[in-house]
Design a protein around this motif. Structure first.
Motif, PDB file in Angstrom:
ATOM      1  N   GLY A   1       0.813  -1.214   0.000  1.00 13.35           N
ATOM      2  CA  GLY A   1       0.000   0.000   0.000  1.00 13.35           C
ATOM      3  C   GLY A   1       0.838   1.252   0.000  1.00 13.35           C
ATOM      4  N   LEU A   2       0.802   1.985   1.078  1.00  7.86           N
ATOM      5  CA  LEU A   2       1.561   3.230   1.159  1.00  7.86           C
ATOM      6  C   LEU A   2       3.063   2.994   1.121  1.00  7.86           C
ATOM      7  CD1 LEU A   2      -0.522   5.110   3.830  1.00  7.86           C
ATOM      8  CD2 LEU A   2      -0.384   5.623   1.398  1.00  7.86           C
ATOM      9  N   GLY A   3       3.477   1.843   1.570  1.00  9.54           N
ATOM     10  CA  GLY A   3       4.910   1.522   1.553  1.00  9.54           C
ATOM     11  C   GLY A   3       5.329   0.855   0.267  1.00  9.54           C
ATOM     12  N   GLY A   4       4.531   1.003  -0.773  1.00  8.95           N
ATOM     13  CA  GLY A   4       4.828   0.359  -2.051  1.00  8.95           C
ATOM     14  C   GLY A   4       6.177   0.728  -2.599  1.00  8.95           C
ATOM     15  N   GLY A   5       6.572   1.966  -2.416  1.00  8.26           N
ATOM     16  CA  GLY A   5       7.878   2.396  -2.905  1.00  8.26           C
ATOM     17  C   GLY A   5       9.000   1.631  -2.225  1.00  8.26           C
ATOM     18  N   LEU A   6       8.860   1.392  -0.935  1.00  8.69           N
ATOM     19  CA  LEU A   6       9.867   0.651  -0.179  1.00  8.69           C
ATOM     20  C   LEU A   6       9.935  -0.799  -0.660  1.00  8.69           C
ATOM     21  CD1 LEU A   6      11.898   0.590   2.167  1.00  8.69           C
ATOM     22  CD2 LEU A   6       9.995  -0.019   3.654  1.00  8.69           C
ATOM     23  N   ALA A   7       8.756  -1.418  -0.849  1.00  2.44           N
ATOM     24  CA  ALA A   7       8.722  -2.803  -1.319  1.00  2.44           C
ATOM     25  C   ALA A   7       9.356  -2.915  -2.702  1.00  2.44           C
ATOM     26  CB  ALA A   7       7.283  -3.314  -1.348  1.00  2.44           C
ATOM     27  N   TYR A   8       9.084  -1.952  -3.540  1.00  2.33           N
ATOM     28  CA  TYR A   8       9.651  -1.951  -4.883  1.00  2.33           C
ATOM     29  C   TYR A   8      11.172  -1.834  -4.835  1.00  2.33           C
ATOM     30  CZ  TYR A   8      10.900  -0.240  -9.505  1.00  2.33           C
ATOM     31  OH  TYR A   8      11.501  -0.063 -10.714  1.00  2.33           O
ATOM     32  N   LYS A   9      11.669  -0.942  -3.975  1.00  4.79           N
ATOM     33  CA  LYS A   9      13.118  -0.769  -3.857  1.00  4.79           C
ATOM     34  C   LYS A   9      13.783  -2.045  -3.350  1.00  4.79           C
ATOM     35  CE  LYS A   9      13.004   4.207  -3.079  1.00  4.79           C
ATOM     36  NZ  LYS A   9      13.103   5.269  -2.080  1.00  4.79           N
ATOM     37  N   LYS A  10      13.145  -2.699  -2.387  1.00  9.09           N
ATOM     38  CA  LYS A  10      13.711  -3.947  -1.867  1.00  9.09           C
ATOM     39  C   LYS A  10      13.722  -5.031  -2.937  1.00  9.09           C
ATOM     40  CE  LYS A  10      12.932  -3.451   3.050  1.00  9.09           C
ATOM     41  NZ  LYS A  10      12.433  -4.078   4.255  1.00  9.09           N
ATOM     42  N   PHE A  11      12.648  -5.078  -3.723  1.00  9.68           N
ATOM     43  CA  PHE A  11      12.579  -6.073  -4.787  1.00  9.68           C
ATOM     44  C   PHE A  11      13.656  -5.817  -5.835  1.00  9.68           C
ATOM     45  CE2 PHE A  11      10.834  -7.521  -8.886  1.00  9.68           C
ATOM     46  CZ  PHE A  11      10.813  -8.872  -8.624  1.00  9.68           C
ATOM     47  N   ARG A  12      13.849  -4.553  -6.201  1.00  9.32           N
ATOM     48  CA  ARG A  12      14.895  -4.209  -7.168  1.00  9.32           C
ATOM     49  C   ARG A  12      16.278  -4.580  -6.616  1.00  9.32           C
ATOM     50  NH1 ARG A  12      14.281  -3.298 -12.363  1.00  9.32           N
ATOM     51  NH2 ARG A  12      16.197  -2.142 -12.236  1.00  9.32           N
ATOM     52  N   ALA A  13      16.502  -4.340  -5.333  1.00  9.15           N
ATOM     53  CA  ALA A  13      17.772  -4.701  -4.704  1.00  9.15           C
ATOM     54  C   ALA A  13      17.975  -6.211  -4.742  1.00  9.15           C
ATOM     55  CB  ALA A  13      17.816  -4.194  -3.271  1.00  9.15           C
ATOM     56  N   TYR A  14      16.895  -6.953  -4.497  1.00  2.80           N
ATOM     57  CA  TYR A  14      16.971  -8.421  -4.553  1.00  2.80           C
ATOM     58  C   TYR A  14      17.352  -8.880  -5.953  1.00  2.80           C
ATOM     59  CZ  TYR A  14      15.144 -13.088  -5.411  1.00  2.80           C
ATOM     60  OH  TYR A  14      15.004 -14.376  -5.836  1.00  2.80           O
ATOM     61  N   LEU A  15      16.716  -8.315  -6.995  1.00  3.28           N
ATOM     62  CA  LEU A  15      17.035  -8.696  -8.367  1.00  3.28           C
ATOM     63  C   LEU A  15      18.476  -8.350  -8.715  1.00  3.28           C
ATOM     64  CD1 LEU A  15      13.857  -7.729 -10.423  1.00  3.28           C
ATOM     65  CD2 LEU A  15      14.614  -9.994  -9.732  1.00  3.28           C
ATOM     66  N   HIS A  16      18.948  -7.198  -8.243  1.00  6.16           N
ATOM     67  CA  HIS A  16      20.321  -6.786  -8.516  1.00  6.16           C
ATOM     68  C   HIS A  16      21.320  -7.737  -7.847  1.00  6.16           C
ATOM     69  CE1 HIS A  16      23.565  -4.116  -9.553  1.00  6.16           C
ATOM     70  NE2 HIS A  16      23.941  -4.036  -8.289  1.00  6.16           N
ATOM     71  N   GLU A  17      21.063  -8.099  -6.598  1.00 12.37           N
ATOM     72  CA  GLU A  17      21.952  -9.025  -5.885  1.00 12.37           C
ATOM     73  C   GLU A  17      21.941 -10.401  -6.536  1.00 12.37           C
ATOM     74  OE1 GLU A  17      20.666  -8.934  -1.855  1.00 12.37           O
ATOM     75  OE2 GLU A  17      21.300  -6.863  -1.562  1.00 12.37           O
ATOM     76  N   LYS A  18      20.777 -10.821  -7.003  1.00 11.17           N
ATOM     77  CA  LYS A  18      20.668 -12.110  -7.685  1.00 11.17           C
ATOM     78  C   LYS A  18      21.518 -12.112  -8.950  1.00 11.17           C
ATOM     79  CE  LYS A  18      17.135 -15.142  -9.649  1.00 11.17           C
ATOM     80  NZ  LYS A  18      15.709 -15.261  -9.978  1.00 11.17           N
ATOM     81  N   GLN A  19      21.473 -11.028  -9.705  1.00 10.31           N
ATOM     82  CA  GLN A  19      22.283 -10.896 -10.917  1.00 10.31           C
ATOM     83  C   GLN A  19      23.768 -10.895 -10.573  1.00 10.31           C
ATOM     84  OE1 GLN A  19      21.264 -11.006 -13.996  1.00 10.31           O
ATOM     85  NE2 GLN A  19      23.257 -10.648 -14.920  1.00 10.31           N
ATOM     86  N   LEU A  20      24.151 -10.206  -9.514  1.00 11.40           N
ATOM     87  CA  LEU A  20      25.560 -10.177  -9.101  1.00 11.40           C
ATOM     88  C   LEU A  20      26.045 -11.567  -8.706  1.00 11.40           C
ATOM     89  CD1 LEU A  20      25.773  -6.897  -6.986  1.00 11.40           C
ATOM     90  CD2 LEU A  20      26.707  -7.314  -9.255  1.00 11.40           C
ATOM     91  N   ARG A  21      25.206 -12.325  -7.971  1.00 13.05           N
ATOM     92  CA  ARG A  21      25.585 -13.691  -7.595  1.00 13.05           C
ATOM     93  C   ARG A  21      25.802 -14.555  -8.831  1.00 13.05           C
ATOM     94  NH1 ARG A  21      21.702 -12.985  -3.440  1.00 13.05           N
ATOM     95  NH2 ARG A  21      20.126 -13.982  -4.732  1.00 13.05           N
ATOM     96  N   LYS A  22      24.927 -14.410  -9.807  1.00 11.78           N
ATOM     97  CA  LYS A  22      25.032 -15.186 -11.043  1.00 11.78           C
ATOM     98  C   LYS A  22      26.335 -14.854 -11.770  1.00 11.78           C
ATOM     99  CE  LYS A  22      22.481 -16.058 -15.304  1.00 11.78           C
ATOM    100  NZ  LYS A  22      21.320 -15.662 -16.108  1.00 11.78           N
ATOM    101  N   GLU A  23      26.657 -13.554 -11.862  1.00  9.05           N
ATOM    102  CA  GLU A  23      27.884 -13.134 -12.534  1.00  9.05           C
ATOM    103  C   GLU A  23      29.121 -13.636 -11.797  1.00  9.05           C
ATOM    104  OE1 GLU A  23      27.558  -8.918 -12.779  1.00  9.05           O
ATOM    105  OE2 GLU A  23      26.027  -9.006 -14.378  1.00  9.05           O
ATOM    106  N   ARG A  24      29.099 -13.592 -10.455  1.00  2.72           N
ATOM    107  CA  ARG A  24      30.235 -14.098  -9.669  1.00  2.72           C
ATOM    108  C   ARG A  24      30.447 -15.582  -9.907  1.00  2.72           C
ATOM    109  NH1 ARG A  24      28.053 -12.180  -4.703  1.00  2.72           N
ATOM    110  NH2 ARG A  24      28.026  -9.953  -4.947  1.00  2.72           N
ATOM    111  N   LYS A  25      29.349 -16.323  -9.951  1.00  3.41           N
ATOM    112  CA  LYS A  25      29.423 -17.770 -10.160  1.00  3.41           C
ATOM    113  C   LYS A  25      30.030 -18.077 -11.529  1.00  3.41           C
ATOM    114  CE  LYS A  25      26.517 -21.893 -10.299  1.00  3.41           C
ATOM    115  NZ  LYS A  25      25.139 -22.388 -10.273  1.00  3.41           N
ATOM    116  N   GLU A  26      29.579 -17.365 -12.572  1.00  5.54           N
ATOM    117  CA  GLU A  26      30.129 -17.576 -13.910  1.00  5.54           C
ATOM    118  C   GLU A  26      31.605 -17.220 -13.961  1.00  5.54           C
ATOM    119  OE1 GLU A  26      27.643 -15.155 -16.335  1.00  5.54           O
ATOM    120  OE2 GLU A  26      26.003 -16.621 -16.372  1.00  5.54           O
ATOM    121  N   ARG A  27      31.978 -16.108 -13.309  1.00  5.88           N
ATOM    122  CA  ARG A  27      33.377 -15.678 -13.295  1.00  5.88           C
ATOM    123  C   ARG A  27      34.243 -16.716 -12.586  1.00  5.88           C
ATOM    124  NH1 ARG A  27      33.410 -11.097 -10.147  1.00  5.88           N
ATOM    125  NH2 ARG A  27      32.081 -10.106 -11.673  1.00  5.88           N
ATOM    126  N   ARG A  28      33.727 -17.260 -11.478  1.00  3.78           N
ATOM    127  CA  ARG A  28      34.465 -18.270 -10.730  1.00  3.78           C
ATOM    128  C   ARG A  28      34.702 -19.513 -11.587  1.00  3.78           C
ATOM    129  NH1 ARG A  28      31.051 -18.875  -6.267  1.00  3.78           N
ATOM    130  NH2 ARG A  28      31.302 -16.736  -5.651  1.00  3.78           N
TER     131      ARG A  28
END
Length: 115
Positions: free
Chosen positions: A46-73
């Motif tokens: 609801g009113l905290g939708g912006g916060l939830a969206y930011k957390k979700f975007r952070a989760y997607l970004h961290e997931k992408q970083l983990r994937k890139e680290r794994k491939e690099r390794r």
């Protein structure tokens, strides 16, 4: 007065208390079940939708970083393995492993004439 989602072609009405310019569906990225879950999280917040969206975007970004680290390794592991093989060839380790083992020497037998 309620406002509408700002996405092109979307006529979804949003309440005045909703702080985001777009509806939950157009606010979150992704496809399929991930997008549905994220949109529900934003809508439920609801009113905290912006916060939830930011957390979700952070989760997607961290997931992408983990994937890139794994491939690099994995790439680094394959490169170091090839490097070790090349080093072994240069040092002659491969040639040593191809040598035949030495035959055992037979024990010298005493002659019967000495008895």
């Amino acid at each position: 007065m309620a406002h509408k989602c700002t996405s092109r072609g979307c006529e979804f009405s949003l309440p005045d208390s909703y702080p985001l310019p777009k509806c939950p569906w157009h606010m979150v990225p992704g496809r399929g079940p991930v997008k549905i879950a994220a949109a529900l999280a934003v809508a439920a917040a609801g009113l905290g939708g912006g916060l939830a969206y930011k957390k979700f975007r952070a989760y997607l970004h961290e997931k992408q970083l983990r994937k890139e680290r794994k491939e690099r390794r994995q790439r680094d592991a394959a490169a170091s393995e090839q490097e070790q093989k090349a080093r072994a060839v240069r040092n002659g380790a491969a040639a040593k492993s191809r040598k035949r083992p030495r035959k055992r020497q037979r024990a010298a037998t005493k002659s019967k004439a000495a008895e």
